[in-house]
Design an enzyme around this catalytic site. Sequence first.
Site, short mmCIF file in Angstrom:
data_model
loop_
_atom_site.label_atom_id
_atom_site.label_comp_id
_atom_site.label_asym_id
_atom_site.label_seq_id
_atom_site.Cartn_x
_atom_site.Cartn_y
_atom_site.Cartn_z
N ASP A 82 0.83 -1.20 0.00
CA ASP A 82 0.00 0.00 0.00
C ASP A 82 0.88 1.26 0.00
OD1 ASP A 82 -2.07 1.78 0.36
OD2 ASP A 82 -2.82 0.88 2.21
N ASP A 112 -10.57 4.06 -1.03
CA ASP A 112 -11.16 3.06 -0.12
C ASP A 112 -12.68 2.97 -0.24
OD1 ASP A 112 -8.57 3.24 0.74
OD2 ASP A 112 -9.08 3.12 2.86
C1 GAL Z 1 -5.54 2.27 3.05
C2 GAL Z 1 -6.02 1.15 2.15
C3 GAL Z 1 -7.01 0.32 2.93
C4 GAL Z 1 -6.34 -0.21 4.17
C5 GAL Z 1 -5.72 0.93 4.99
C6 GAL Z 1 -4.86 0.41 6.14
O1 GAL Z 1 -4.64 3.06 2.34
O2 GAL Z 1 -6.60 1.66 0.98
O3 GAL Z 1 -7.51 -0.73 2.13
O4 GAL Z 1 -5.34 -1.13 3.79
O5 GAL Z 1 -4.89 1.74 4.18
O6 GAL Z 1 -4.22 1.43 6.86
#
Ligand code: GAL
Length: 361
Positions: A116, A187
Site C-alpha cells: 500500500d 477506499d
Molecule cells: C488504506 C487502504 C485500505 C487499508 C488501509 C490500512 O490506504 O486503501 O484498504 O489497507 O490503508 O491502513
Amino acid sequence: MGWNSWNHFADKVTDADVRAAADAMVTSGMKDAGYIYVNIDDAWEGERDAQGNIHPNSKFPDMKTLADYVHEKGLKLGIYSSPGPKTCGGYEGSYGHEQQDANTYAEWGVDYLKYDLCSYMDIMKLHDSTQDPQRANAMMKSAYAKMHEALVKTHRPILYSICQYGVDSVWEWGASVGANLWRTTDDIRDNYHNMALIGFSQAGLEEYAGPGHWNDPDMLEIGNGGMNADQYRTQMSLWAILAAPLLAGNDLKQMDDLTKSILMNKEVIAVDQDSMGIQGYRAGPPQVWVKPLSGGAKAVAIFNYVTDDEAEPITLQLKQVGFSDPVHARDLWAHKDLGTLSGSYTVTVPQGGVVMLRMWP
Ligand code: GAL
C-alpha cells in the site's frame, strides 16, 4: 477469493481474530465456495530488531505459528506492508528493507502481500525537487517493481496485490511491475452511494483485466451492516461481473443467513471465477452489464441504480447483450430457470438491487 481484516476489524485486528476468521471460513462453507486467502491488513507490524528484521506487534505473538494454523485448514495467509517508511496506519513499512521483509514473509509462510503506497507518497515528493509528475510516477513504478523482484527471489509463490488508489491509471502498468491485482479506486465504505460509485465507475477498465492480473475495486462490505440485502446483492453481482477479487470484509464468525446466502451464492461466484477470466462491461443504458462466460454463455446483470423512485419494470432487449436468437436463461438470485427467452425480457428490479441472469444459446 478470501477475506481481509480491514473493513471490519481495522487497526484492532488480533491473532485471535485471524484464527477465528480461518475457522469460520471452513465451518461456514466459504472455503468450499472458493474463499481461500485469509488476509491480515494493516496494524500487525511491530518494531525492527538490530539486524533490521521486522517483528509483529504484541497482538500477533508468532506469525509462523499463525501461518501454520491457517495452512492446516487448507487456506492461505496474506499480509500487508508499504513501500514507504510507514504504512497508512503509521506502522513500520518496508522502505529500505524490501528483500529482508520479503524473505521474512516467505519464512513465515505468507502467500499474499498487499503493498500500500501510503508514506511512499512523501518519498516521491522528497526526492523530486522539480515535482515532475513523470519522475514521481517512475519512482512509484520502480518501488512496486522492487518488491515484486524481492518476492520472486524468495522462490515462494506470493500473490502480489498493489494498492495506490488507482492513481496514474495503474491498470495500464500494474501488470508490468508484477502485480496480480491493483486497486483501481480509493477506499470503499459500507454505504450504497460509495459502493455504487466505485463499482459502476469500473466501466471501461475491462480491457486491462485477465488471468493473473486483475482490476481490484476494493473489498466486499457484505455483512457489515451499512447496506440492505438488495444493495449487498448489487455489490456481489457487480463484483462478479467485473471478475473482481472477492475479499469478504465482515466478521465471519457472526454471519447471519442472509449474509451467507449472498457471499456464498455459488452461481454468482461461478460468474466471477469463470475460466475465461473476462471482465464484464456496461452494455447500458441504464445499468445493464454483461460478462462473457465459457461455452458461449453470458452473465447479464440489470441494476436499478436509483434510491428515491418507485421501482419500475425494465425491459432488456436480448440484442443489447449480443443474442439475436432465443436463449436459455436462469435467474442467479432466485435460483430459478426461466426457460427460453426471445426478443426481450421485462423484469422489475428492486431499488438499489439487481436481477442477475445467466444466458446461453
Ligand atoms: C488504506 C487502504 C485500505 C487499508 C488501509 C490500512 O490506504 O486503501 O484498504 O489497507 O490503508 O491502513
